[in-house]
Design an enzyme around this catalytic site. Structure first.
Site, PDB file in Angstrom:
ATOM      1  N   LYS A  30       1.009   4.695   1.125  1.00 43.25           N
ATOM      2  CA  LYS A  30       0.257   5.549   2.510  1.00 43.25           C
ATOM      3  C   LYS A  30       1.287   6.464   2.812  1.00 43.25           C
ATOM      4  O   LYS A  30       2.081   6.196   3.560  1.00 43.25           O
ATOM      5  CB  LYS A  30      -0.179   4.393   3.449  1.00 43.25           C
ATOM      6  CG  LYS A  30      -0.889   4.715   4.647  1.00 43.25           C
ATOM      7  CD  LYS A  30      -1.003   3.603   5.597  1.00 43.25           C
ATOM      8  CE  LYS A  30      -1.824   3.948   6.789  1.00 43.25           C
ATOM      9  NZ  LYS A  30      -2.083   2.822   7.467  1.00 43.25           N
ATOM     10  N   LYS A  70      -8.309   2.866  -2.531  1.00 40.28           N
ATOM     11  CA  LYS A  70      -8.639   2.966  -1.291  1.00 40.28           C
ATOM     12  C   LYS A  70      -9.209   4.247  -1.113  1.00 40.28           C
ATOM     13  O   LYS A  70      -8.393   5.011  -0.923  1.00 40.28           O
ATOM     14  CB  LYS A  70      -7.511   2.328  -0.689  1.00 40.28           C
ATOM     15  CG  LYS A  70      -7.625   1.765   0.819  1.00 40.28           C
ATOM     16  CD  LYS A  70      -7.385   0.341   0.882  1.00 40.28           C
ATOM     17  CE  LYS A  70      -7.500  -0.120   2.269  1.00 40.28           C
ATOM     18  NZ  LYS A  70      -6.046  -0.403   3.122  1.00 40.28           N
ATOM     19  N   SER A 114      -3.562  -4.455   7.885  1.00 36.98           N
ATOM     20  CA  SER A 114      -3.282  -3.531   8.688  1.00 36.98           C
ATOM     21  C   SER A 114      -2.396  -4.347   9.871  1.00 36.98           C
ATOM     22  O   SER A 114      -2.719  -5.598  10.076  1.00 36.98           O
ATOM     23  CB  SER A 114      -4.458  -2.834   9.418  1.00 36.98           C
ATOM     24  OG  SER A 114      -5.300  -2.197   8.620  1.00 36.98           O
ATOM     25  N   GLU A 119       0.781  -1.026   0.087  1.00 34.92           N
ATOM     26  CA  GLU A 119      -0.072   0.004   0.041  1.00 34.92           C
ATOM     27  C   GLU A 119       1.005   1.178  -0.061  1.00 34.92           C
ATOM     28  O   GLU A 119       1.903   1.330   0.737  1.00 34.92           O
ATOM     29  CB  GLU A 119      -0.899  -0.012   1.270  1.00 34.92           C
ATOM     30  CG  GLU A 119      -1.962   1.296   1.248  1.00 34.92           C
ATOM     31  CD  GLU A 119      -2.941   0.915   2.192  1.00 34.92           C
ATOM     32  OE1 GLU A 119      -2.488   1.492   3.537  1.00 34.92           O
ATOM     33  OE2 GLU A 119      -3.925   0.453   1.860  1.00 34.92           O
ATOM     34  N   GLU A 140     -14.607  -5.172   3.541  1.00 35.55           N
ATOM     35  CA  GLU A 140     -13.556  -4.952   4.447  1.00 35.55           C
ATOM     36  C   GLU A 140     -14.481  -4.977   5.926  1.00 35.55           C
ATOM     37  O   GLU A 140     -15.517  -4.370   6.098  1.00 35.55           O
ATOM     38  CB  GLU A 140     -12.939  -3.799   4.584  1.00 35.55           C
ATOM     39  CG  GLU A 140     -11.897  -3.752   5.797  1.00 35.55           C
ATOM     40  CD  GLU A 140     -11.095  -2.267   5.792  1.00 35.55           C
ATOM     41  OE1 GLU A 140     -10.249  -2.149   4.946  1.00 35.55           O
ATOM     42  OE2 GLU A 140     -11.523  -1.370   6.778  1.00 35.55           O
TER      43      GLU A 140
HETATM   44  O1  LIG Z   1      -4.178   3.433   9.019  1.00 33.92           O
HETATM   45  C1  LIG Z   1      -4.851   4.164  10.011  1.00 33.92           C
HETATM   46  O2  LIG Z   1      -4.393   4.429  10.941  1.00 33.92           O
HETATM   47  C2  LIG Z   1      -6.217   4.054   9.477  1.00 33.92           C
HETATM   48  C3  LIG Z   1      -7.163   4.802  10.310  1.00 33.92           C
HETATM   49  C4  LIG Z   1      -8.224   4.890  10.374  1.00 33.92           C
HETATM   50  C5  LIG Z   1      -9.141   4.088   9.084  1.00 33.92           C
HETATM   51  C6  LIG Z   1      -8.231   3.461   8.362  1.00 33.92           C
HETATM   52  C7  LIG Z   1      -7.055   3.416   8.372  1.00 33.92           C
HETATM   53  N1  LIG Z   1      -6.021   2.762   7.571  1.00 33.92           N
HETATM   54  C8  LIG Z   1      -6.389   2.026   6.489  1.00 33.92           C
HETATM   55  C9  LIG Z   1      -5.930   1.165   6.216  1.00 33.92           C
HETATM   56  O3  LIG Z   1      -6.856  -0.114   5.938  1.00 33.92           O
HETATM   57  C10 LIG Z   1      -4.348   0.582   6.398  1.00 33.92           C
HETATM   58  O4  LIG Z   1      -3.837   1.547   5.499  1.00 33.92           O
HETATM   59  C11 LIG Z   1      -4.071  -0.762   5.678  1.00 33.92           C
HETATM   60  O5  LIG Z   1      -4.646  -1.563   6.010  1.00 33.92           O
HETATM   61  C12 LIG Z   1      -2.634  -0.764   6.008  1.00 33.92           C
HETATM   62  O6  LIG Z   1      -2.430  -0.616   7.271  1.00 33.92           O
HETATM   63  P1  LIG Z   1      -0.818  -0.562   7.870  1.00 33.92           P
HETATM   64  O7  LIG Z   1       0.009  -1.728   7.342  1.00 33.92           O
HETATM   65  O8  LIG Z   1      -1.175  -0.819   9.548  1.00 33.92           O
HETATM   66  O9  LIG Z   1      -0.351   0.710   7.451  1.00 33.92           O
END
Ligand SMILES: O=C(O)c1ccccc1NCC(=O)[C@H](O)[C@H](O)COP(=O)(O)O
Length: 247
Positions: free
Chosen positions: A47, A104, A206, A45, A152
């Site tokens: 991000k 996304k 996540s 992702e 999701e």
């Molecule tokens: O990433 C966040 O903090 C978040 C907060 C509120 C709603 C959604 C959020 N994230 C979106 C996602 O689904 C994540 O970006 C994605 O699953 C990747 O997660 P990570 O590997 O923990 O950055």
């Protein structure tokens, strides 16, 4: 090179991306193919930030996709501009790598799904808790446009409702509770255990910080992991994530 030289080069690349008119390949088939090779699929992702704050601003999308692309089964691209500093142009840039691309956003409308299709994304995220009664209309609309919905959930009841309603959709199990933003891999694993016998494809989203987390999820039945923060902070992890076997 001075700033104008740098921005001129970046702008040329952005203009090239805007010109791209293509549809990314299917995400579901790519995950199934990677699994058939015996490996967990990695969705990398892009991000730049989250509600918790800035993650990384010095990593442009070309550098990111170039670094993780050879190891990722597909890409996830945040387009939400306020909390995630995302943009639709990042989807267009991701198309250049011939991989499936997940659009996304916090999708609540057909207009957003239409945008995902017009950009050329393969798949669109639909959050069960956000979609409410409109969820299945949004799912149908996405499929009508040739997009693969990734539905999701972040709790067991919603996961069971989805797999009992339509076991063929891609199910995203978020270890992040979208209400209080707490992250628990144990909670995600508990949900995976509840639905893995019924689900077609499970994408664990996540909270994957490293290989040990990914191995746990693979052992519990995840078909893919979706990783943002850890990869933005260390793109080298992509190679390690891509070598995790599934049983
Ligand atoms: O990433 C966040 O903090 C978040 C907060 C509120 C709603 C959604 C959020 N994230 C979106 C996602 O689904 C994540 O970006 C994605 O699953 C990747 O997660 P990570 O590997 O923990 O950055």
């Amino acid at each position: 090179m001075d700033f104008l030289g740098i921005i001129n080069e970046l702008t040329k690349k952005r203009v090239e991306a805007i010109k791209v008119n293509a549809r990314a390949p299917g995400m579901l088939r790519a995950i199934e193919r990677r699994n058939s090779e015996g490996y967990l699929a990695l969705i990398a992702e892009y991000k730049r930030a989250s509600p918790s704050g800035v993650i990384r601003l010095d990593l442009d999308p070309w550098t990111y996709f170039n670094a993780v692309g050879q190891y990722a089964t597909g890409f996830s691209v945040l387009v939400e501009p306020i909390y995630f500093l995302g943009s639709p142009i990042f989807v267009k840039i991701a198309l250049n790598y011939g991989k499936p691309v997940l659009y996304k956003d916090f999708v609540i409308s057909r207009e957003q799904i239409r945008e995902a299709g017009e950009l050329g994304a393969s798949s669109v995220l639909l959050i069960k808790r956000l979609g409410g009664n409109a969820l299945w209309d949004l799912v149908d609309y996405a499929m009508d446009l040739g997009l693969e919905p990734l539905i999701e959930v972040d709790d067991e009841d919603d996961a069971l409702e989805i797999v009992n309603s339509n076991p063929n959709v891609m199910l995203g199990i978020n270890s992040r509770d979208l209400g209080d933003l707490s992250v628990s891999l144990d909670r995600a694993i508990s949900i995976i255990r509840a639905v893995r016998s019924k689900a077609n494809v499970i994408i664990a989203e996540s909270g994957v910080r490293g290989v040990n987390d990914a191995v746990r999820l693979a052992r519990e039945g995840a078909n893919a992991i979706l990783v943002g923060t850890a990869l933005m902070r260390n793109v080298e992890l992509a190679k390690e994530f891509s070598g995790i076997t599934i049983h």
